[in-house]
Each structure stands twice: as C-alpha cells, then as structure tokens.
Design a protein around this motif. Structure first.
Motif, PDB file in Angstrom:
ATOM      1  N   VAL A 124       0.849  -1.202   0.000  1.00 57.35           N
ATOM      2  CA  VAL A 124       0.000   0.000   0.000  1.00 57.35           C
ATOM      3  C   VAL A 124       0.882   1.249   0.000  1.00 57.35           C
ATOM      4  N   GLU A 125       0.284   2.379  -0.348  1.00 61.41           N
ATOM      5  CA  GLU A 125       0.991   3.655  -0.315  1.00 61.41           C
ATOM      6  C   GLU A 125       1.206   4.101   1.129  1.00 61.41           C
ATOM      7  N   ASP A 126       2.279   4.894   1.362  1.00 58.50           N
ATOM      8  CA  ASP A 126       2.585   5.355   2.715  1.00 58.50           C
ATOM      9  C   ASP A 126       1.451   6.191   3.312  1.00 58.50           C
ATOM     10  N   GLU A 127       0.765   6.974   2.436  1.00 59.82           N
ATOM     11  CA  GLU A 127      -0.359   7.781   2.949  1.00 59.82           C
ATOM     12  C   GLU A 127      -1.453   6.892   3.522  1.00 59.82           C
ATOM     13  N   TYR A 128      -1.647   5.734   2.897  1.00 56.49           N
ATOM     14  CA  TYR A 128      -2.688   4.804   3.372  1.00 56.49           C
ATOM     15  C   TYR A 128      -2.295   4.220   4.724  1.00 56.49           C
ATOM     16  N   LEU A 129      -0.987   4.067   4.956  1.00 55.67           N
ATOM     17  CA  LEU A 129      -0.508   3.538   6.248  1.00 55.67           C
ATOM     18  C   LEU A 129      -0.893   4.472   7.398  1.00 55.67           C
ATOM     19  N   ASP A 130      -0.881   5.759   7.126  1.00 59.86           N
ATOM     20  CA  ASP A 130      -1.286   6.718   8.168  1.00 59.86           C
ATOM     21  C   ASP A 130      -2.754   6.527   8.539  1.00 59.86           C
ATOM     22  N   LEU A 131      -3.595   6.237   7.522  1.00 52.89           N
ATOM     23  CA  LEU A 131      -5.019   5.992   7.789  1.00 52.89           C
ATOM     24  C   LEU A 131      -5.203   4.701   8.596  1.00 52.89           C
ATOM     25  N   ILE A 132      -4.400   3.672   8.247  1.00 52.30           N
ATOM     26  CA  ILE A 132      -4.461   2.405   8.982  1.00 52.30           C
ATOM     27  C   ILE A 132      -4.092   2.631  10.445  1.00 52.30           C
ATOM     28  N   GLU A 133      -3.074   3.450  10.679  1.00 43.22           N
ATOM     29  CA  GLU A 133      -2.646   3.714  12.062  1.00 43.22           C
ATOM     30  C   GLU A 133      -3.756   4.384  12.858  1.00 43.22           C
ATOM     31  N   GLU A 134      -4.455   5.317  12.243  1.00 44.05           N
ATOM     32  CA  GLU A 134      -5.572   5.973  12.940  1.00 44.05           C
ATOM     33  C   GLU A 134      -6.684   4.970  13.248  1.00 44.05           C
ATOM     34  N   GLU A 135      -6.958   4.086  12.270  1.00 44.06           N
ATOM     35  CA  GLU A 135      -7.977   3.042  12.489  1.00 44.06           C
ATOM     36  C   GLU A 135      -7.597   2.151  13.667  1.00 44.06           C
TER      37      GLU A 135
ATOM     38  N   LYS B   5      -5.675   2.891  16.248  1.00 48.10           N
ATOM     39  CA  LYS B   5      -5.795   3.616  17.519  1.00 48.10           C
ATOM     40  C   LYS B   5      -7.238   3.607  18.006  1.00 48.10           C
ATOM     41  N   GLU B   6      -8.169   3.745  17.070  1.00 48.08           N
ATOM     42  CA  GLU B   6      -9.591   3.693  17.440  1.00 48.08           C
ATOM     43  C   GLU B   6      -9.983   2.270  17.823  1.00 48.08           C
TER      44      GLU B   6
ATOM     45  N   SER C 255      -8.122  -0.104  19.114  1.00 52.06           N
ATOM     46  CA  SER C 255      -7.523  -0.560  20.374  1.00 52.06           C
ATOM     47  C   SER C 255      -7.926   0.274  21.586  1.00 52.06           C
ATOM     48  N   LYS C 256      -8.729   1.313  21.364  1.00 56.73           N
ATOM     49  CA  LYS C 256      -9.141   2.189  22.459  1.00 56.73           C
ATOM     50  C   LYS C 256      -9.880   1.393  23.542  1.00 56.73           C
ATOM     51  N   ASP C 257      -9.525   1.655  24.793  1.00 61.94           N
ATOM     52  CA  ASP C 257     -10.134   1.001  25.969  1.00 61.94           C
ATOM     53  C   ASP C 257      -9.834  -0.492  26.037  1.00 61.94           C
ATOM     54  N   THR C 258      -8.750  -0.919  25.368  1.00 58.33           N
ATOM     55  CA  THR C 258      -8.297  -2.309  25.487  1.00 58.33           C
ATOM     56  C   THR C 258      -6.862  -2.302  26.003  1.00 58.33           C
ATOM     57  N   PHE C 259      -6.313  -3.492  26.274  1.00 59.33           N
ATOM     58  CA  PHE C 259      -4.935  -3.550  26.777  1.00 59.33           C
ATOM     59  C   PHE C 259      -3.924  -3.094  25.721  1.00 59.33           C
ATOM     60  N   LEU C 260      -4.360  -2.967  24.454  1.00 62.46           N
ATOM     61  CA  LEU C 260      -3.480  -2.505  23.380  1.00 62.46           C
ATOM     62  C   LEU C 260      -3.561  -0.993  23.157  1.00 62.46           C
ATOM     63  N   GLN C 261      -4.299  -0.298  23.998  1.00 59.84           N
ATOM     64  CA  GLN C 261      -4.543   1.131  23.775  1.00 59.84           C
ATOM     65  C   GLN C 261      -3.244   1.928  23.625  1.00 59.84           C
ATOM     66  N   ASP C 262      -2.256   1.652  24.453  1.00 59.80           N
ATOM     67  CA  ASP C 262      -0.993   2.392  24.401  1.00 59.80           C
ATOM     68  C   ASP C 262       0.139   1.562  23.815  1.00 59.80           C
ATOM     69  N   ALA C 263      -0.215   0.486  23.111  1.00 51.63           N
ATOM     70  CA  ALA C 263       0.813  -0.403  22.564  1.00 51.63           C
ATOM     71  C   ALA C 263       1.550   0.264  21.405  1.00 51.63           C
ATOM     72  N   PRO C 264       2.852  -0.031  21.227  1.00 48.17           N
ATOM     73  CA  PRO C 264       3.588   0.490  20.055  1.00 48.17           C
ATOM     74  C   PRO C 264       2.978  -0.052  18.768  1.00 48.17           C
ATOM     75  N   ILE C 265       3.001   0.747  17.717  1.00 48.18           N
ATOM     76  CA  ILE C 265       2.536   0.310  16.400  1.00 48.18           C
ATOM     77  C   ILE C 265       3.750   0.306  15.476  1.00 48.18           C
ATOM     78  N   ILE C 266       4.109  -0.892  14.997  1.00 49.82           N
ATOM     79  CA  ILE C 266       5.288  -1.044  14.149  1.00 49.82           C
ATOM     80  C   ILE C 266       4.846  -1.495  12.756  1.00 49.82           C
ATOM     81  N   LYS C 267       5.359  -0.793  11.726  1.00 50.89           N
ATOM     82  CA  LYS C 267       4.994  -1.115  10.335  1.00 50.89           C
ATOM     83  C   LYS C 267       6.119  -1.941   9.714  1.00 50.89           C
ATOM     84  N   VAL C 268       5.760  -3.111   9.168  1.00 47.50           N
ATOM     85  CA  VAL C 268       6.779  -4.008   8.624  1.00 47.50           C
ATOM     86  C   VAL C 268       6.315  -4.590   7.284  1.00 47.50           C
TER      87      VAL C 268
END
Length: 626
Positions: free
Chosen positions: A120-131, A133-134, A136-149
C-alpha cells in the motif's frame, strides 16, 4: 533470565506465520495441509534470540475462524502478543475476536504489527494507524507500540526486534515457587523414546526424574528427559515452551487438553462459580441453562450456564455465573477461560474461576457476596472461604490444591489464621470456626436423640459417636472435638461416657420401684448366684434402662460376660480377697471359694474382673495383689 512467551494473533492471511519466519528464520507451518492451503491450522512453535541476549518462545496461532479453538489453546500462557493487522485489509472480524479472547485470557501487554506495508501507499498507512488507535481504544493494546513491517522485503523487522526486546523487559517474571503445571497441547509417541508431551509451563518448574500426575484420571508418570527450544535441559521453568519425555504411561493415557502437574496440586470438578463478561459485539446474552463451550487451557468442554445475580447477562455486561460441566474439568481458582456459543459457534465472552469446587445453586444474594470476597480477597480470605464452604475437615494438601499456591506459603498463611482464631487445627487437618460449630452441633444432636431414647443412660461412648457422626472424623479428631466441647461446657464426661451438660438422670416412681426390685432380687442371691444383664432385664425396656442407670451410678458393678454385682457385694468380695493377699501374698481359686462362699464359676468371674481392673494379676494358677 526471564522466560517469556510471545504469541501472534490476528485475522487469517494477515501474515502471522510469514512474520515469524522473518523474525526467526524458521517456518512454523509444518503440516502438509498447512503448506498446501497456506494457512495455519495447528499451533506453531519456535524461538527468537533478542538483541539483548534473551531467548523467547514464540507461539504462532491460526487466524481462521474454524480454528479459533486452536487459537485459544495457544493464547494460554502468552506474556506479550504481536497483534497483526495487514495493511491492505485493516481490522477484520477475527481481529476483533482474537482481541477479545486475549483480554479474557488476561494477556495485558502487546505490540501492534502492521504487515504487508509494501503493498500500500505510505499515505494509506497513516489511515491504517488511525484506524488501529480507534480499534484498540479502551483495550490492553490502547498504548501499545505500532510497528509497520513487510516480512518479504524485511522492512521494519529490525525495529520490531528492538521493540520486542524493550517490551519484554516490562514483562513480570513468573513465579517458580508455585506447584508445577503444564497444559498439554500435543502428545505423541516417539519410536525408541516413548511418550512426549509439549506445552507452555504455566507455573512452577520441573526437573528430570520427578514424579508427576496427568489429569483428569490422575495417571502417574515420571519425567525421563526435558527439552526447551529443542535443547536438552535438566530443569524447565514457568514461561518456557517445553517437551517432556514421560515414562510409566503408554499411548492413549494422555492427550491434548490434559494437564500434567504435581500430585494433589489440581482440582477436578464438574461445577464452577465464575465471574463472566459478555463481549460488546456478541449476538448473544447469557441466560439460564444456555449451552456453551468453555475453552480453558488447551481443552474445550460443553457446559450449562446458571446466572447467579441476574436473570441474564447482556452484551457488554458482567456478572457471576455457575457453569455446570458435561465432563470433568481440571483447574485452579483464578484460572481464565473463554466462552463460545454452542451453535452457531461464536466467541461471546470469558471470565475467571472464583470457586472451582462449587455446589449446585441458583440465584443467591448471600452466595454472590461470598463470591465477591473470593474475587477480591487475598490468600487468607480465599483459605477461610474454602474452609467455610466445604463443611468438613481439610488436609493441607487439599488447601494447597485449591489455592494453587506453594505449600510453604499456604502453611504460613494457615498458621497466621490459626493465631487469629479463624482456622482451627484438629490433629493433622484444618477447619474453620464456623464448620467446627457445625460439627459440634451434629454431636449435640446425636446426644439429644440418645438421651431422649435412653433417659437413664450415662451417655454415649466415643465409638458410638464416631459411627453416628455425619462427618468423616477419625478417633483422634473426635477426641479433640470432645475436649473442645468439654472446655466450652457443652458436654460432661463420666468414665467412658459422654453426655450433654444439661442431661440429668432422675428416676420416676415406676423406675424407682423397678430399681428396688432389682436390688432385692440381686441381694437375695448374694455371691451364690451372679446375675447376667440379659436375664435381669428379661427383654423389658424399662428394666434395661434402670439397669443401665444403676451401672452408671455404680449401684451395680458391671463385670465380664455381662454379669453384674451389687456394689456392696463387690466391696465385700474385694475386702476378703485383699485381706487374704496381704497375709499370704497369693490366692488360688479354691482359697477364693472358701472366702467368698460361692461356686467355682462365680469365683472365676469375680477374679477375672479383679484382673481386668488391675486389682490382681494372674500368675500361673494363682493371683497376686497389684
């Protein structure tokens, strides 16, 4: 060095297995069908050497909805999850289901890994990251690191290794001083070796040569050898993926879903009381007698639900539920589980076992209060609740098994409870003050009924009380409890007999008349005819009751072979025998006949009775004075 298990989770075909290969260089899909279909069906296992020098185990779980049961088995024991989302698809149904399952299994640390980033394009990765964050909200992953590989090109893999090393440092070290336990996820024979079982060590440690038990069924076995990450070891510790070669069992004695543990350290049960939470996205509410699938450890068991504090538990709500199981469950209190609907199969919730040895009950406010104490309580509260709920004496082994704690820790806590007077030690077993009162009440009831039927009897013997008690006491334990009852002025002791403190023997006019008749009857014969209880009672209940009273009050002396003497005749006989022995040091039967003026048979009965009360001692054909 910490022993850590890393698990993968996420939707099918989001690149979990490919990521593991990129991290470790090893393939975890080993089945032909897995390779052919390109999906993980069973659990895959390998290890990863981190930049900080630590070696961690990796469990690669299947993502397909058909293999959720296998995924749950792999989630048991995970310390850190790599939660995988493919960049080209984003959050999918199994993504949500896996996150719920991990939460129910008490996994509380993870890294969100976005895979297939080169697609995917890098711009799309930013949208995925926002998705994400929403998501994982209120779960144990809420503050987890997000790594793109990207596992194919190697993009982000080194960064992910570094983050895994950093997050691994935050994982708490596991207890190794608790009793050993391992849920078996594979069991198979190896030619020339024997039976091998594999799993993640949940608690404790295990060494070569140790004796273990396979639950359920409690089949004993011995550890022949141990492997951790494919290398032979003398000892394996909690948090390690382990293969154990067992001796003393054969193929068919052990299977996936069984538990291997120390003898006496596990509980086998058919009813459990639990705290349950229902998923916000579930299409079901848990209602009375609903048939469910209970996923615990590496096993799935059918059960029926009985809500305890409401009619049903709806989506997003939590409550206490009793689960009545359709086959034996091996567990400990505080074990986590997942609940799935019977049909169609869907994950609807999960929870924690509060009472592993529950009794059948329905909605009960008092019971719910007790469960709340157990849920929030410390070890001492759990022990007291267990002691109260069982209504019997408990061995230390049973308490250790119930709590799942180390024996020394449990014993220390039990001794503190004894000092605080919340638990009593009765010989070698333990009981709460509440249950002790129940046992005392049972003995009181037995004595009350006995006194009602036998108003002229002095009471009951220990053996009589022992056989009638509803509690499984041994003689030493009964003696301890009788002493407690005497100290608390509940009972009195008279010779071999125990009676209630309130029990008073008073003859009515009819009984007084019978007593005088018996005295006259026995006195008229003197020592010439020693009467037998049976002949004196003449199958008359009133006469037998009075005879019992006269023996208890020592108006009559009870001798061998159910024979009785008036106390006055006994004293005369005793005086005559003692006087002769003081002058002559010994006495024969013939000499005793001359003194007592009675038959040889009667004289023998009297002399044998004197021997039994240690007044005399027989030496060859004569007696001496003791």
């Amino acid at each position: 060095m910490k022993n850590i298990i890393i698990g993968t989770a996420g939707h099918i075909d989001h690149g979990k297995t490919t990521l593991v290969k990129a991290l470790t260089g090893r393939e975890t899909d080993t089945l032909k069908e897995e390779k052919k279909r390109g999906i993980s069906i069973n659990l895959g296992f390998t290890f990863l050497d981190l930049p900080n020098g630590n070696r961690v185990g990796i469990v690669d779980v299947p993502g397909h909805e058909k293999f959720i049961k296998n995924m749950m088995a792999g989630a048991t024991g995970i310390d850190l999850v790599l939660f995988i989302i493919a960049a080209d698809e984003g959050v999918m149904p199994q993504s949500r289901e896996h996150l719920d399952i991990l939460s129910y299994m008490n996994v509380h640390r993870g890294i969100i890994v976005v895979t297939k980033c080169d697609m995917v394009e890098d711009e799309y990765l930013d949208l995925i990251e926002e998705e994400l964050k929403e998501f994982s909200k209120d779960t144990f992953l809420q503050d987890a690191p997000i790594i793109k590989v990207d596992s194919i090109s190697g993009r982000g893999i080194d960064e992910l290794r570094d983050v895994i090393a950093k997050e691994s440092e935050k994982v708490e070290e596991k207890k190794t001083d608790t009793p050993f336990r391992m849920n078996i996820d594979r069991a198979f024979p190896v030619k020339g070796i024997g039976i091998v079982v594999t799993g993640t060590l949940m608690e404790g440690k295990i060494s070569k040569g140790e004796d273990l038990v396979i639950y359920p069924g409690e089949r004993t076995c011995k550890v022949r050898s141990i492997q951790v990450h494919g290398e032979d070891e003398e000892t394996a510790y909690a948090g390690q993926r382990t293969a154990i070669n067992l001796s003393g069992i054969k193929s068919g004695d052990v299977e996936r879903g069984d538990v291997i543990a120390k003898e006496g350290s596990m509980i086998t049960t058919n009813i459990i009381d639990c705290k349950v939470i229902v998923s916000k996205t579930a299409d079901f509410a848990i209602h009375h007698w609903m048939r469910l699938r209970l996923g615990i450890g590496t096993r799935e068991i059918f059960c029926r639900a009985v809500p305890l504090d409401s009619e049903e538990i709806s989506q997003g709500e939590e409550g206490f539920v009793q689960l009545r199981l359709e086959e034996p469950l091996v567990c400990r209190n505080r074990d986590r589980f997942v609940l799935r609907s019977y049909s169609p199969v869907e994950t609807i919730g999960g929870g924690v076992i509060i009472e592993p040895l529950a009794k059948k009950h329905n909605t009960d406010e008092e019971l719910v209060k007790q469960l709340q104490i157990k849920e929030q309580g410390e070890l001492k509260d759990i022990i007291v609740q267990f002691a109260n709920s069982e209504d019997e004496l408990l061995s230390l082994k049973e308490i250790v098994s119930y709590t799942g704690e180390n024996k020394e820790i449990v014993l220390e806590e039990v001794n503190k409870l004894i000092e605080d007077n919340k638990v009593k030690k009765i010989v070698d077993r333990y009981v709460s003050e509440e249950v002790l009162l129940n046992i005392i009440g049972n003995i009181k009831d037995i004595l009350e009924k006995f006194h009602e039927k036998n108003p002229l009897s002095l009471g009951m013997t220990k053996n009589e009380l022992l056989t009638q008690s509803m509690y499984k006491l041994n003689l030493r334990e009964l003696e301890y409890i009788l002493k407690v009852m005497k100290d608390r002025n509940v009972i009195t002791e008279s010779g071999d007999y125990f009676a209630l403190e309130s029990h008073k023997i008073v003859l009515n006019p009819k009984q007084e008349k019978i007593k005088q008749e018996l005295i006259n009857e026995i006195r008229s014969n003197g020592l010439e005819k020693i009467e037998n209880i049976k002949s004196l009672s003449r199958n008359n209940k009133d006469r037998r009751h009075v005879l019992d009273f006269m023996i208890g009050e020592e108006i009559l002396v009870f001798g061998s072979e159910n024979n009785v003497l008036l106390k006055e005749d006994f004293e005369k006989a005793k005086e005559g025998i003692i006087n002769h022995l003081k002058e002559n040091e010994r006495i024969t039967v013939s000499e005793a006949r001359d003194i007592l003026k009675s038959s040889r048979k009667n004289v023998l009965l009297i002399l044998e009775y004197f021997d039994s009360i240690k007044l005399t001692k027989r030496v060859e054909d004569y007696r001496i004075l003791l």
